[in-house]
Enzyme design. Structure first.
Site, PDB file in Angstrom:
ATOM      1  N   HIS A   1       0.839  -1.200   0.000  1.00 56.98           N
ATOM      2  CA  HIS A   1       0.000   0.000   0.000  1.00 56.98           C
ATOM      3  C   HIS A   1       0.876   1.253   0.000  1.00 56.98           C
ATOM      4  O   HIS A   1       0.604   2.212  -0.744  1.00 56.98           O
ATOM      5  CB  HIS A   1      -0.910  -0.027   1.230  1.00 56.98           C
ATOM      6  N   GLU A   2       1.922   1.267   0.813  1.00 62.32           N
ATOM      7  CA  GLU A   2       2.784   2.443   0.887  1.00 62.32           C
ATOM      8  C   GLU A   2       3.613   2.603  -0.384  1.00 62.32           C
ATOM      9  O   GLU A   2       3.821   3.725  -0.862  1.00 62.32           O
ATOM     10  CB  GLU A   2       3.699   2.348   2.115  1.00 62.32           C
TER      11      GLU A   2
ATOM     12  N   HIS B   1       1.487   4.337  -2.946  1.00 60.52           N
ATOM     13  CA  HIS B   1       1.389   5.794  -2.809  1.00 60.52           C
ATOM     14  C   HIS B   1       2.515   6.487  -3.574  1.00 60.52           C
ATOM     15  O   HIS B   1       2.303   7.510  -4.240  1.00 60.52           O
ATOM     16  CB  HIS B   1       1.465   6.201  -1.337  1.00 60.52           C
TER      17      HIS B   1
ATOM     18  N   GLU C   1      -6.228   6.720  -0.856  1.00 60.78           N
ATOM     19  CA  GLU C   1      -6.147   5.530  -0.013  1.00 60.78           C
ATOM     20  C   GLU C   1      -6.778   4.321  -0.703  1.00 60.78           C
ATOM     21  O   GLU C   1      -6.237   3.213  -0.667  1.00 60.78           O
ATOM     22  CB  GLU C   1      -6.836   5.790   1.331  1.00 60.78           C
TER      23      GLU C   1
END
Length: 266
Positions: free
Chosen positions: A125-126, A129, A187
Site C-alpha cells: 500500500h505504501e 502511494h 487511499e
C-alpha cells in the site's frame, strides 16, 4: 507527521510550478503541479529528520523481516529506483510513505500484521502511494486550494462589511469538500494497487482482508468517514473483496512462476 512535509513542499515548489497532465496506474487522470525530483529531495530530507526525531527500532531480526518483504515486492514487480524502509519503535499501528521512495513502518503495525502476507499488504500500500505519485497530487491540491482561498478571501475582505463567518466557512468547506475526499481516493487507489503488487510478488492477497479485520477489531473508536482522510475498514474490505478475483489470478500465476517469498516473522 506528514503535514510538515506537505507545507514545506507547497512553499518551496512555487518557483518551479508546472502543470502536468498525468495518469495513475489505475488509469485515473491526475492533477500534478510540481517537479517529481524536487519532491523526492524534500521527501528524503523529511525522512532524515524523522529518523532523528523518532526512535528507530534496532532489533535486527525485525528489521530484516520488513526489508525482506519490501525487497520481494519491489523485485517481483520490477519497481526501479532507490528505496528505503525504516522501522520505528512505536506501538502505534501505522505506516507512511514519502516521495523519493521513503517508507516508514511502526512496530505496532508489525505486531498487528499477524503474517508476512498481511505486512506485505501494508508495505505494498505504501509503495503504491509513491508509485502513483500521490504526494505530488496532495501537494498540488493543497497549493491550488490555498491559492484559491487566498484570492477569494482578499475579495471578500475588501468589501465594506466583510463577512467573517463566510471566510471561516470557506476554509472549512474546502477542507471537507476537496482535500479530505481527495485523500480518501488516494487511499482506495493505494489499496487496489498494493493488492496487485502483493499478489504478483507471491503474497496471499486474501490476507489483506484479514489485516483490515484485525485493524477494525483493534480500533475502539473510529472517526466519521466523511471527516476522515481514510476510508472506513468495512469500505476498504468491500473494495478489496471486489478486486479479489483478479488478484487471486495474479497470485496463482506468481506461485506457478516461482514467486514464493521466504520472509519469516521474528
Amino acid at each position: 507527521m506528514l503535514k510538515r512535509f506537505f507545507q514545506a513542499a507547497s512553499i518551496s515548489c512555487i518557483l518551479s510550478l508546472t502543470v502536468a497532465c498525468a495518469t495513475s496506474p489505475t488509469g485515473r487522470s491526475q492533477f500534478t503541479l510540481f517537479n517529481e525530483q524536487q519532491l523526492a529531495q524534500m521527501g528524503s530530507t523529511s525522512f532524515e529528520q524523522l529518523k532523528q526525531e523518532e526512535k528507530v527500532l534496532k532489533h535486527a531480526s525485525t528489521r530484516n523481516y520488513v526489508q525482506c518483504i519490501t525487497n520481494q515486492l519491489l523485485r517481483a514487480n520490477n519497481i526501479q529506483g532507490s528505496w528505503e524502509v525504516e522501522v520505528f519503535d512505536s506501538p502505534t499501528p501505522n505506516a507512511f510513505a514519502l516521495p523519493g521512495g521513503k517508507i516508514g513502518v511502526y512496530k505496532g503495525m508489525i505486531d498487528l500484521a499477524e503474517t508476512p502476507d498481511q505486512l506485505a499488504a501494508v508495505i505494498g500500500h505504501e509503495i503504491a502511494h509513491v508509485v502513483a505519485k500521490h504526494g505530488n497530487e496532495r501537494v498540488s491540491a493543497d497549493f491550488a486550494t490555498q491559492m484559491g482561498v487566498a484570492v477569494l478571501s482578499g475579495i471578500l475582505a475588501n468589501r465594506d462589511k466583510p463577512n467573517d463567518q463566510l471566510l471561516a466557512a470557506l476554509g472549512i468547506g474546502t477542507q471537507v469538500g476537496i482535500l479530505l475526499p481527495f485523500s480518501r481516493q488516494h487511499e482506495t487507489e493505494a489499496d487496489l494497487i498494493g493488492l496487485d503488487l502483493m499478489a504478483r510478488a507471491g503474497f496471499d492477497p486474501r490476507q489483506s482482508i484479514n489485516l483490515w479485520q484485525n485493524m477494525a477489531a483493534k480500533a475502539s473508536t473510529a472517526p466519521i468517514e466523511f471527516l476522515s482522510t481514510h476510508p472506513g475498514p468495512n469500505n476498504r474490505i468491500r473494495t478489496l473483496e471486489n478486486a479479489m478475483p483478479s488478484a487471486m489470478q495474479a497470485y496463482e500465476q506468481a506461485i506457478r512462476s516461482g514467486q514464493r517469498p521466504n520472509c519469516k516473522k521474528p
